[in-house]
Structure formats: structure tokens, C-alpha cells
Design a protein around this motif. Structure first.
Motif, mmCIF file in Angstrom:
data_model
loop_
_atom_site.group_PDB
_atom_site.id
_atom_site.type_symbol
_atom_site.label_atom_id
_atom_site.label_comp_id
_atom_site.label_asym_id
_atom_site.label_seq_id
_atom_site.Cartn_x
_atom_site.Cartn_y
_atom_site.Cartn_z
ATOM 1 N N ASP A 58 43.552 41.936 15.808
ATOM 2 C CA ASP A 58 44.504 42.512 16.602
ATOM 3 C C ASP A 58 43.931 42.856 18.240
ATOM 4 O O ASP A 58 43.205 44.037 18.364
ATOM 5 C CB ASP A 58 45.387 43.573 16.026
ATOM 6 C CG ASP A 58 46.271 43.896 16.867
ATOM 7 O OD1 ASP A 58 46.407 43.507 18.149
ATOM 8 O OD2 ASP A 58 47.249 44.650 16.516
ATOM 9 N N PRO A 59 44.126 41.914 19.052
ATOM 10 C CA PRO A 59 43.623 42.472 20.487
ATOM 11 C C PRO A 59 44.113 43.758 21.034
ATOM 12 O O PRO A 59 43.457 44.417 21.835
ATOM 13 C CB PRO A 59 43.678 41.252 21.327
ATOM 14 C CG PRO A 59 44.893 40.723 20.645
ATOM 15 C CD PRO A 59 44.894 41.025 19.190
ATOM 16 N N GLN A 61 44.477 46.496 19.189
ATOM 17 C CA GLN A 61 44.187 47.635 18.289
ATOM 18 C C GLN A 61 43.821 48.900 18.933
ATOM 19 O O GLN A 61 44.076 49.935 18.625
ATOM 20 C CB GLN A 61 43.186 47.336 17.282
ATOM 21 C CG GLN A 61 41.794 46.801 17.758
ATOM 22 C CD GLN A 61 40.977 46.455 16.764
ATOM 23 O OE1 GLN A 61 40.122 47.125 16.160
ATOM 24 N NE2 GLN A 61 40.806 45.232 16.672
ATOM 25 N N TYR A 62 43.274 48.926 20.050
ATOM 26 C CA TYR A 62 42.780 49.843 20.833
ATOM 27 C C TYR A 62 43.864 51.029 21.102
ATOM 28 O O TYR A 62 43.714 52.155 21.329
ATOM 29 C CB TYR A 62 42.001 49.507 22.070
ATOM 30 C CG TYR A 62 42.714 48.894 23.207
ATOM 31 C CD1 TYR A 62 43.160 47.620 23.270
ATOM 32 C CD2 TYR A 62 43.140 49.707 24.269
ATOM 33 C CE1 TYR A 62 43.783 47.046 24.218
ATOM 34 C CE2 TYR A 62 43.922 49.131 25.246
ATOM 35 C CZ TYR A 62 44.527 47.826 25.226
ATOM 36 O OH TYR A 62 45.143 47.459 26.320
ATOM 37 N N PHE A 65 43.884 53.022 17.785
ATOM 38 C CA PHE A 65 42.783 53.781 17.342
ATOM 39 C C PHE A 65 42.268 54.623 18.437
ATOM 40 O O PHE A 65 41.966 55.823 18.020
ATOM 41 C CB PHE A 65 41.856 52.639 17.022
ATOM 42 C CG PHE A 65 42.288 51.880 15.834
ATOM 43 C CD1 PHE A 65 43.121 52.375 14.962
ATOM 44 C CD2 PHE A 65 42.200 50.545 15.703
ATOM 45 C CE1 PHE A 65 43.502 51.604 13.854
ATOM 46 C CE2 PHE A 65 42.485 49.596 14.875
ATOM 47 C CZ PHE A 65 43.309 50.268 13.745
ATOM 48 N N GLU B 29 36.704 42.605 30.001
ATOM 49 C CA GLU B 29 37.880 43.468 29.461
ATOM 50 C C GLU B 29 37.305 44.685 28.853
ATOM 51 O O GLU B 29 37.855 45.784 29.273
ATOM 52 C CB GLU B 29 38.728 42.667 28.292
ATOM 53 C CG GLU B 29 39.978 43.138 27.822
ATOM 54 C CD GLU B 29 40.509 42.549 26.554
ATOM 55 O OE1 GLU B 29 39.737 41.625 26.172
ATOM 56 O OE2 GLU B 29 41.430 42.979 26.128
ATOM 57 N N ARG B 33 38.060 48.683 30.411
ATOM 58 C CA ARG B 33 38.700 49.759 29.570
ATOM 59 C C ARG B 33 37.683 50.772 29.628
ATOM 60 O O ARG B 33 38.178 51.965 29.666
ATOM 61 C CB ARG B 33 38.596 49.068 28.129
ATOM 62 C CG ARG B 33 39.806 49.895 27.360
ATOM 63 C CD ARG B 33 40.021 49.210 25.953
ATOM 64 N NE ARG B 33 40.801 47.798 26.081
ATOM 65 C CZ ARG B 33 40.364 46.900 25.345
ATOM 66 N NH1 ARG B 33 40.012 46.733 24.252
ATOM 67 N NH2 ARG B 33 41.401 45.684 25.827
ATOM 68 N N ALA B 88 33.227 53.976 21.292
ATOM 69 C CA ALA B 88 34.802 53.908 20.472
ATOM 70 C C ALA B 88 35.441 52.557 21.309
ATOM 71 O O ALA B 88 36.395 52.084 20.311
ATOM 72 C CB ALA B 88 35.739 55.256 21.065
ATOM 73 N N VAL B 89 35.264 52.246 22.503
ATOM 74 C CA VAL B 89 35.934 51.420 22.903
ATOM 75 C C VAL B 89 35.556 50.099 22.055
ATOM 76 O O VAL B 89 36.051 49.102 21.851
ATOM 77 C CB VAL B 89 35.398 50.939 24.661
ATOM 78 C CG1 VAL B 89 35.913 49.693 25.057
ATOM 79 C CG2 VAL B 89 36.131 51.986 25.205
ATOM 80 N N ALA B 92 36.980 49.708 18.842
ATOM 81 C CA ALA B 92 38.295 49.210 18.639
ATOM 82 C C ALA B 92 38.658 47.809 19.362
ATOM 83 O O ALA B 92 39.733 47.549 20.114
ATOM 84 C CB ALA B 92 39.132 50.231 19.294
ATOM 85 N N THR B 93 37.603 46.900 18.987
ATOM 86 C CA THR B 93 37.777 45.406 19.602
ATOM 87 C C THR B 93 37.364 44.403 18.589
ATOM 88 O O THR B 93 36.543 44.575 17.824
ATOM 89 C CB THR B 93 36.678 45.267 20.775
ATOM 90 O OG1 THR B 93 36.710 46.514 21.676
ATOM 91 C CG2 THR B 93 37.045 44.119 21.460
ATOM 92 N N PRO B 94 38.273 43.251 18.575
ATOM 93 C CA PRO B 94 38.151 42.635 17.486
ATOM 94 C C PRO B 94 36.616 41.896 17.351
ATOM 95 O O PRO B 94 36.122 41.644 16.115
ATOM 96 C CB PRO B 94 39.215 41.430 17.487
ATOM 97 C CG PRO B 94 40.076 42.091 18.205
ATOM 98 C CD PRO B 94 39.474 43.196 19.245
#
Lengths: 539, 138
Positions: A58-59, A61-62, A65, B29, B33, B88-89, B92-94
Motif C-alpha cells: 500500500d503506497p 500506508q504512511y 502509520f 517521494e 516526505r 519512520a518514513v 512506512a514505504t512498500p
């Protein structure tokens, strides 16, 4: 809309939702008044994929989370609300503005959200023992019946195991527990092997009853083990107060008014006038009713009552469970990889009952760590980030977090006081003070040491104890205690505020004692009883 | 020693931190972020904090040792906070999920743990020397 409402319920949290449901089901006209902040963030849609699947694919998701603005990245000491993830953070929005509280010793979490503190509730539904109910000031037989009613409404999953007397008591209307994960199956297996030994030493372990359904109910699906429970309420399998309020809003005898903060009330000639603040415009609006039921939480209801009775500077008592985090490791689980189809909620309950009479006990519950992300613990490890990441990947499957809670009783060193504050929109704020006695501190310390010692025997090794700020357990009660005597700032045993005829309090404000077991199930049972009492007095 | 302003942009800093944590340069990306979060939570850097971050940016190979030192002796340094945000970034990245999800133990499981732990300890000692050179005291 009527000029004079028959019944007004203030607040949409656990007690407000249950009280309103009891009234609506009795066929009377009910209006709920609430600020009702909702999640307008882009994380409002529930996660419908499994946690591991979400992580891998899931792109977006940030948003769940860490939050789209990084609001879920909490740097520094563990503070109140640290467990509240970005999709649930709306529950605390506007609190500091509209219901300010200052304290150096007490750090509570309050909510103006649609669903109140129930938005982030851990869903644990322990029944209080007879001894505890008596100390709290609740009628034992009626509360037992109310537990059944609430359980049937919200749906509770539980197991009648060897600790059932501490977890579900005499409850019969429940569904089977969700299956526990590998970490907790290991603890259960070791406990069962030496059950007699542990019980001889006053230590009991059992499945935690949860407000999670494992069989479908109307409008809600059975739990699917998505393991996204800290972030999302997928399928409505976990009960939240807003689920009940949403259902009530479909009924013709229920009305919901959002955006209004109830500030005070006055009662004249059988009519209660409620003063509210429109949180958008700042205007004052008046509502009238025949019966007012406050369900704003022990702090919120006390605030409204103190303001209504002109009690600036008067101290009211306060109860809150002291609690600690005890992170533990299970070495045999290190390097076991991740587990799919997992239950994200608390799974086991641990009871220390030295007297063996289920009175004044301490309670702990445990969670395994998988879905909480490494970044939440990485700074607790004495490693640089790169090496810490590699090591954590092996270690986290063996990480179990215990949360130990202790009972609380009234003392002159725990109180709330309404003081003037020109900067507050209501012109006042609450000042709180909370201080444990040295004896209590010592006793809780000894009990936590006992947890540490016993958990080692279950091959689950505590690595430290983290004492949290007082109030961070999010369990508050006892601000307007039950009393047979007609004293101001007290409730009669039926929930009516003394010196009023039609003002009731349906939350935990009346509790004279706060057992260690989480109070939410009992405060919902009490809300049902208070609503029944209101109906009876109006019949 | 002479205090200089930060020699790199936040974008370049993000690249260095990403390579340090997961071993490869993060995508644009992720960098965006990271920048957004660092900017929205920016703090006024003290001279010492500036010196530390500046040194880490100019000597990325020494960053692990500086971080290792800070993890034990100065856990609240701004350098650690920024690394924490990048951590953390990335998590939370696939693309990087496998770098953070629990790992099954293979044959070399214990060796990996022992090796990484030893490296972490070595980095602390190296960090003591580097931070001493920059003028950071325990």
C-alpha cells in the motif's frame, strides 16, 4: 425539533452511547448533544487489507502509520496518548482549546470526538468482582444483569478458562475468543503446565475478554485477523461507541446535535436549561429539557457540574489507575519472522490476587508488538539506527508489551478544582493534582516486581519497567461520588445529582473506588442502569 | 573548531540518511516526505547541533559512529531526531518494508546478531573519538 426535549444525553462516548440506546429502546424521545469531532484526515477510510499486505503493497500506508504530516512520529519521552495512532488522533482535537486542564502531576487524555475516548479504547471488558462492585458503590445484582445487556449489544468475545472468575465472572452472553498469536500461546502453554504453582502464589492468567466479535452481528462482520487494530476499525468487528450512535441516528425518536459543547445547566420548575457553546461560531446556545443525562466522562461531567453550581475553587475528588509499561522478551521467539492472520488487541490478562478474594487485585494485559512498527521502539534500544534496524528485525517477534494497572482509592491528595482562566472560551479551566501515598507507591512497586518475577517463569523476560505519568491510563472516575446523604457535588445511588431533580450522571463520576481492571465495561453497565433509573422516575 | 552553517540541503541530507539506514538512496517521494516533516517540526539549532549535523553531512562514512555514540550518550540530539524521522518514513514505504519487517532466522542467525552487535559496539568507540574531535562532551 421540540422546544423542550424530553431526554438530553451529553456526550457520544461509551456511557453516552449505551445510556442513549437504553432510552431509545424504551421508546422515549432522546437528543444527544455532543461536540462530535470527526476524522477529516485522509486516513479516515478503514484499512481493509492485512497489516503485512498493507506494509508490502500500500503506497498510502504512511498516512496511517506515521501520518501525512508526520504527526504519528513522536520524539522524546513517552507521553500521554503515545499509543494513539494518526487515524485516531482526531479524538483529542480541540481539547486544549475548549476544555483546558493544567497540572504538574496529572496528565489526562480527554476527547471531544464523535465516540469520545471510546475511539481509542483497548476494548478490554473485564467484569468487576462482587467485592469491587460493592466498593465502587454499584448494586451487584443489577450490574451483573447490565453486564449481560451491554455484552449482547456490543458483542464480547471471551473464554471460560481458569481465570474466568477474574475476567468474565458470571457473564454468559459472549462469543468465542479470537485465536491468540504465537507469543501468547507460548505463555498459555507454560502457564497451564504449572497452573497449580502459579495459582498457589495468587497469580492467574486467562484470555482477555474483548469487545470484538468473532461471529457476525447485524451491520458488523466477524473479526478477520487483519492486525490493523491500532489504526482502523475495519468491518466494525471491534465495537466503538460511534457504531451504536450511527445506528441510533437511523431511529425516529433519536436526534443528534453536533458541534455544541455543553458548558453548564440550571434547573427551574422541572425544566433544565442547558448552556452550550457552538464550537464553530463561539456563540452561546440554550437548550431545554425535562431530563438531563451527563455522560461526558468523569472529568467532563465534573467540569459541567462545578461550573453549574458556581463551585469555583471547590475541590472534587479524583480517581485514576496508576499504570506501568513492562516490555518483555521471549528469546525462543527471536528470529521467528512475522505472523500473518494475527490478533492485534490485548490477548492475555494477568491477575495478582494475594488475598485470593478478587478484591484490590492488580491487573496486567499483554500485546505482541508486530503491528506497532519498529520506529516506535527503535529509540529505546542502545543502538545506532542502522544496526538497531537489523537487530530489531530478529528481536521484535519475541517482544511482548505488558501493561500493569493498579486500583485507586480517594485521598485528599487527588483532586480537581475549577479555576478562572480568561483565555479559555468558557472563562475557566480545571486544575488537577494527583499524588500517590508512599504506601501505595511501595505496594504497586512490589506487585510489579512480582509480575517481573512470575513472567520470568513463563519464559517471558521483562527488560524494564516504565512508570507513566499519572492520568495516562485514560481511566478516570470518582469526581462526583455516590452518596446516600444529600450533599452537593455528589450523586445519589441511582445516578441523580444531589440537589437536582432531573439531572443525572451516567459515566464513572459516581465511582467511590476504582478497581485495577479497566473500567469501561462497568461504566457502560452503569450507564444502562442510570438510564433505566431515569425512565423509572419518569414513568 | 569553526562553526559553519549546514553545507547541504535537506534533500541531500535525506539521501545520506537513507543510504545510511537501508543501504540505498531513497526515491524523490521519500525525500519530499522527509523534507516536509523535518520542516514542519523544525527546531532552532544550537551551534553545537549545527556543528554535529554539518560534520555528519560532510563525512557520511562517519555518520554510523556518530549515531552510535549519540544513541548511548546523547539520545536527544537533533541528528538523532532527523535520523529517526527518516527511519519512520522509510519504514512506512512498500519498497523498504522487507528491510523493517521481522526476519526469519537462517543458518547464520546467531552469527549475524553477534556480528552486528560487535559492529555497533565498535561504532560507539569510534563515535567517542569523532564527537570528541567535534567538541561534544558526554
Amino acid at each position: 425539533m421540540k422546544d423542550i426535549h424530553d431526554y438530553i444525553v451529553v456526550g457520544s462516548g461509551c456511557s453516552g452511547a449505551i445510556a442513549a440506546q437504553t432510552l431509545v429502546e424504551a421508546g422515549v424521545d432522546v437528543t444527544m448533544v455532543d461536540v462530535g469531532v470527526t476524522n477529516t484526515d485522509d486516513s479516515k477510510r478503514p484499512l481493509s487489507r492485512e497489516f503485512i499486505d498493507t506494509r508490502k503493497n500500500d503506497p498510502n500506508q504512511y498516512k496511517y502509520f506515521i501520518g501525512s504530516r508526520g504527526q504519528g512520529i513522536s520524539w522524546g519521552e513517552i507521553s500521554k496518548g503515545a499509543q494513539v495512532t494518526p487515524p485516531r488522533q482526531y479524538m483529542t482535537k480541540d481539547v486544549d482549546t475548549f476544555i483546558p486542564l493544567s497540572s504538574k502531576t496529572f496528565s489526562p487524555l480527554e476527547s471531544l470526538g464523535y465516540g469520545g475516548l471510546g475511539i481509542g479504547w483497548g476494548l478490554q471488558c473485564w467484569e468487576y468482582s462482587d467485592a469491587d462492585l460493592a466498593r465502587v458503590g454499584l448494586d451487584i445484582d443489577r450490574t451483573r444483569k447490565a453486564y449481560e445487556t451491554v455484552s449482547n449489544r456490543i458483542g464480547i468475545s471471551a473464554t471460560k478458562d481458569s481465570a474466568a472468575q477474574y475476567t468474565i465472572g458470571n457473564l454468559t452472553g459472549f462469543q468465542p475468543s479470537a485465536k491468540s498469536d504465537k507469543n501468547h500461546r507460548l505463555i498459555q502453554r507454560l502457564y497451564t503446565k504449572r497452573k497449580k504453582f502459579f495459582q498457589k502464589h495468587g497469580f492467574y492468567v486467562g484470555r482477555t475478554p474483548l469487545a470484538v466479535i468473532t461471529k457476525p452481528k447485524p451491520g458488523r462482520k466477524a473479526y478477520r485477523y487483519l492486525d490493523t487494530d491500532f489504526y482502523s476499525d475495519a468491518d466494525k468487528s471491534a465495537w466503538r461507541p460511534w457504531i451504536t450512535v450511527d445506528e441510533l441516528r437511523k431511529k425516529t425518536n433519536f436526534h443528534y446535535i453536533g458541534g455544541l459543547l455543553v458548558t453548564s445547566f440550571e434547573e427551574k420548575k422541572g425544566i433544565v436549561t442547558i448552556h452550550t457553546l457552538d464550537v464553530s461560531s463561539g456563540e452561546t446556545k440554550l437548550l431545554k429539557c425535562r431530563n438531563l443525562i451527563l455522560a461526558s466522562g468523569a472529568l467532563g461531567s465534573a467540569r459541567i457540574v462545578m461550573r453549574s453550581q458556581g463551585s469555583i475553587g471547590t475541590k472534587v475528588p479524583l480517581l485514576s489507575n496508576p499504570h506501568s509499561y513492562i516490555p518483555c522478551i521471549q528469546p525462543s521467539m527471536f528470529g521467528k519472522g512475522y505472523e500473518k492472520k494475527k490478533l492485534g488487541f490485548g490477548q492475555l490478562s494477568y491477575f495478582i490476587d494475594p488475598a485470593g478474594d478478587d478484591s484490590g487485585i492488580s491487573v496486567a494485559s499483554s500485546y505482541s508488538y508486530q503491528s506497532l512498527m519498529l520506529f516506535r521502539i527503535i529509540t529505546q534500544l542502545p543502538f545506532n539506527f542502522a544496526d538497531g534496524r537489523i537487530l530489531s528485525r530478529f528481536l521484535t517477534p519475541g517482544l511482548v508489551i505488558m501493561i500493569a494497572q493498579h486500583p485507586d482509592k480517594h485521598s485528599p491528595k487527588k483532586y480537581l478544582e475549577l479555576i478562572k482562566d480568561k483565555e479559555s472560551p468558557t472563562g475557566d479551566k480545571i486544575k488537577a493534582h494527583y499524588e500517590l501515598s508512599a504506601e501505595d507507591e511501595k505496594e504497586w512497586d512490589e506487585r510489579e516486581k512480582k509480575y517481573v518475577s512470575v513472567m520470568r517463569k513463563l519464559h517471558t523476560y521483562p527488560i524494564k519497567r516504565v512508570k507513566t505519568e499519572h492520568g495516562s491510563a485514560i481511566h478516570y472516575a470518582g469526581t462526583l461520588p455516590f452518596s446516600e446523604d444529600s450533599q452537593s457535588m455528589h450523586l445519589s445511588p441511582n445516578g441523580r445529582l444531589h440537589n437536582t431533580k432531573h439531572v443525572y450522571v451516567a459515566d464513572s463520576s459516581g465511582f467511590q473506588f476504582l478497581p485495577a481492571k479497566g473500567l469501561t465495561f462497568t461504566l457502560m453497565a452503569n450507564a444502562h442502569i442510570v438510564a433505566e433509573n431515569v425512565l423509572k422516575e419518569n414513568s | 573548531m569553526r562553526i559553519s552553517p549546514l553545507p547541504m540541503t535537506t534533500e541531500e541530507e535525506a539521501r545520506i540518511f537513507g543510504i545510511y539506514i537501508v543501504g540505498s538512496a531513497p526515491s524523490q517521494e521519500i525525500i519530499n516526505r522527509y523534507e516536509k516533516i523535518v520542516r514542519s517540526s523544525s527546531v532552532n539549532l544550537t551551534k553545537k547541533e549545527t556543528a554535529i549535523i554539518s560534520f555528519a553531512q560532510r563525512h557520511p562514512r562517519l555518520l554510523p559512529a556518530m549515531d552510535a555514540y549519540a544513541a548511548i550518550f546523547k539520545p536527544h540530539l537533533e541528528l538523532r531526531r532527523r535520523l529517526f524521522i527518516m527511519f519512520a518514513v522509510l519504514e512506512a514505504t512498500p519498497k523498504y518494508s522487507e528491510e523493517f519487517l521481522p526476519k526469519d532466522r537462517g543458518i547464520l542467525y546467531l552469527l549475524t546478531i553477534a556480528g552486528v552487535s560487535l559492529r555497533a559496539v565498535f561504532r560507539v568507540f569510534l563515535g567517542v573519538a569523532i564527537m570528541g574531535y567535534i567538541g561534544v562532551r558526554r
